[in-house]
Design a protein around this motif. Structure first.
Motif, PDB file in Angstrom:
ATOM      1  N   THR A  59       3.655  21.424  12.175  1.00 18.12           N
ATOM      2  CA  THR A  59       2.711  21.367  11.069  1.00 18.12           C
ATOM      3  C   THR A  59       1.990  22.703  10.916  1.00 18.12           C
ATOM      4  OG1 THR A  59       2.392  19.015  11.300  1.00 18.12           O
ATOM      5  CG2 THR A  59       0.623  20.229  10.234  1.00 18.12           C
ATOM      6  N   ARG A  72       2.432  23.910   7.276  1.00 17.27           N
ATOM      7  CA  ARG A  72       1.214  23.862   6.467  1.00 17.27           C
ATOM      8  C   ARG A  72       0.613  25.251   6.320  1.00 17.27           C
ATOM      9  NH1 ARG A  72      -3.023  19.020   6.039  1.00 17.27           N
ATOM     10  NH2 ARG A  72      -4.094  19.882   4.244  1.00 17.27           N
ATOM     11  N   GLU A 113      -0.089  27.047   2.795  1.00 14.49           N
ATOM     12  CA  GLU A 113      -1.481  27.322   2.417  1.00 14.49           C
ATOM     13  C   GLU A 113      -1.822  28.812   2.364  1.00 14.49           C
ATOM     14  OE1 GLU A 113      -3.946  24.587   4.640  1.00 14.49           O
ATOM     15  OE2 GLU A 113      -3.424  22.961   3.261  1.00 14.49           O
ATOM     16  N   TYR A 158      -0.324  17.703   1.198  1.00 20.27           N
ATOM     17  CA  TYR A 158       0.491  17.972   2.383  1.00 20.27           C
ATOM     18  C   TYR A 158       0.962  16.684   3.072  1.00 20.27           C
ATOM     19  CZ  TYR A 158       2.325  19.711   6.713  1.00 20.27           C
ATOM     20  OH  TYR A 158       3.166  19.948   7.754  1.00 20.27           O
ATOM     21  N   HIS A 188       4.808  15.781   3.576  1.00 16.76           N
ATOM     22  CA  HIS A 188       5.349  15.679   4.918  1.00 16.76           C
ATOM     23  C   HIS A 188       5.995  14.318   5.149  1.00 16.76           C
ATOM     24  CE1 HIS A 188       5.259  16.032   9.415  1.00 16.76           C
ATOM     25  NE2 HIS A 188       5.785  17.176   9.036  1.00 16.76           N
TER      26      HIS A 188
END
Ligand code: PHE
Ligand code: NA
Length: 447
Positions: free
Chosen positions: A404, A408, A412, A421, A425
């Motif tokens: 992650t 992420r 981001e 997100y 996911h």
């Protein structure tokens, strides 16, 4: 030292190039004919579900992997995980090689037809006979090889120009023209007698027609049409900068691609229904059925020119992305000069396309999978097997192997807080792999 990698000059350039890759023969040639064969509405609806639940999340995943590593597909997986995962990149590069080989043949027909349209062949009711038509228009094997070579030459020429001066510039030039032509043809279709029937055919579900084979076809096409499962969007993502909002780009590109498919469907089926033809003509819908109808309509020559120009532009902005995947691999991994990689690989791919080009005459009686000719057989393997398999691996990789923090964090960089997100996911970790696996296994008869 290593030569500097290319990059997009702007966000708009990235969007146009990616939309150019997505919008292709898949939208204008393939989507209408497979929709016609599978009875319309229900197939379209299932296709839209695949785009939303698997396509968009996967496009985000590919672009994230590409931008995080700034590498070709093989290099990207090697950098992130190494070991057997590099095979996923390999599968992609191979798929690019194979798909481009026959893509250029079909695109070659489009260029050939554009030339015929300009010469006025489709005007004034000359064309009547369906069966003879295709073989007489695609006169000889030699002329097919000529048009295929011409199209491949154009593809190579653009890719030689590099990322921003080649791929991006070509897409920025051709895509607006493409949209304009498509709007003209759609409006024309909507106001023709067959317009309403085209709409109801595309948007009224006929559930009886939606069997497992149709669903696999819809799903395979969702990957094909969005250029997913083989690293094309990964490669394009690798040329994007850190400020780019990837989910935003992926959604924009997917919506553009879907709109083009639906509008092409409206434009084509309204002609088909106006002349009382059957929608299930198969792969010949665009190359056999439409020319006859052009020849019967008022101003058919003009409509034919617009239509085949649309097809050629769509094909060209996609073929360059297929070649780019292969070229990126040889440049990044093998440290070849871009020029060498483009010329050598372009030529080899052309050679692999030769049997496809010959499948209408010389090799017409040689059958492969399920009685299909060479071209239709490798299209089937690539679209229905290789792309879903590649997509399955990419989804598993993104959902289960990538952390992650990496995923992420990468997303981001370009959007302050990606609220969706958890949804993304969830889709990429569970929904996409399970859907692909079920359909895949049911296709090979295991469930
Ligand atoms: N998306 C393209 C089309 O619809 C085909 C394509 C597939 C291009 C895979 C690149 C990679 O025609
Ligand atoms: Na497409």
């Amino acid at each position: 030292g290593t030569p500097k990698r290319g990059h997009w000059s702007s966000r708009l350039g990235f969007i146009m190039a990616s939309a150019g890759s997505a919008v292709g023969l898949g939208n204008i040639w393939k989507f209408p004919y497979i929709t016609g064969m599978h009875g319309g509405g229900a197939f379209v609806l299932f296709f839209l579900i695949c785009i939303a639940l698997i396509g968009i999340p996967l496009m985000i995943a590919e672009m994230v992997i590409g931008r995080h590593t700034h590498k070709d597909p093989v290099g990207a997986f090697r950098t992130l995980a190494g070991g057997p995962w590099s095979m996923v990149g390999w599968l992609g590069v191979t798929a690019g090689f194979v798909i481009l080989s026959y893509y250029c043949v079909v695109a070659g027909w489009a260029v050939n037809y554009l030339w015929l349209a300009i010469k006025g062949t489709f005007g004034g009711g000359h064309i009547q006979q369906v069966p003879e038509l295709f073989s007489s228009l695609l006169a000889s094997d030699l002329s097919q090889l000529f048009w295929q070579a011409l199209f491949m030459g154009a593809t190579i020429w653009i890719v030689l120009g590099g990322v921003s001066d080649g791929l991006e510039r070509a897409s920025k030039l051709m895509m607006p023209v493409l949209f304009l032509i498509l709007i003209v043809l759609t409006v024309r279709g909507l106001f023709s007698p067959g317009g309403p029937r085209a709409l109801s055919f595309l948007f009224t579900p006929n559930w009886r027609m939606l069997d497992a084979a149709a669903m696999l076809e819809a799903m395979g096409h969702a990957f094909f049409t969005l250029s997913l499962g083989m690293g094309a969007m990964l490669t394009y993502g690798s040329y994007a900068n850190e400020r780019t909002n990837i989910p935003n780009v992926a959604i924009t590109v997917s919506i553009m691609d879907t709109c083009v498919a639906l509008l092409s469907g409206i434009a084509i089926f309204s002609i088909v229904f106006t002349y009382g033809m059957a929608p299930a003509a198969g792969p010949g819908l665009v190359f056999k059925t439409l020319p006859i109808l052009f020849s019967q309509m008022q101003g058919g020559t003009f409509v034919a020119i617009l239509f085949f120009l649309l097809l050629v532009f769509a094909a060209l902005t996609s073929s360059i992305s297929l070649l780019e995947v292969v070229v990126a691999y040889y440049c990044d991994e093998k440290k070849w000069q871009r020029r060498t990689a483009t010329l050598v690989m372009g030529f080899l791919i052309f050679l692999l396309g030769v049997p496809s080009a010959l499948s209408n005459h010389l090799l017409a009686d040689v059958h492969f999978i399920g009685g299909r000719n060479f071209l239709d057989s490798i299209d089937l393997v690539a679209t229905n097997y290789i792309l879903p398999l590649g997509a399955l691996f990419i989804a598993i990789f993104t959902g289960w192997v990538m952390t992650t923090r990496v995923a992420r964090g990468e997303i981001e960089k370009g959007t302050v807080n990606f609220h969706f997100y958890p949804l993304w996911h969830f889709l990429i970790k569970y929904v996409s792999p399970i859907m692909v696996a079920i359909l895949f296994l049911s296709k090979i008869g295991l469930i």
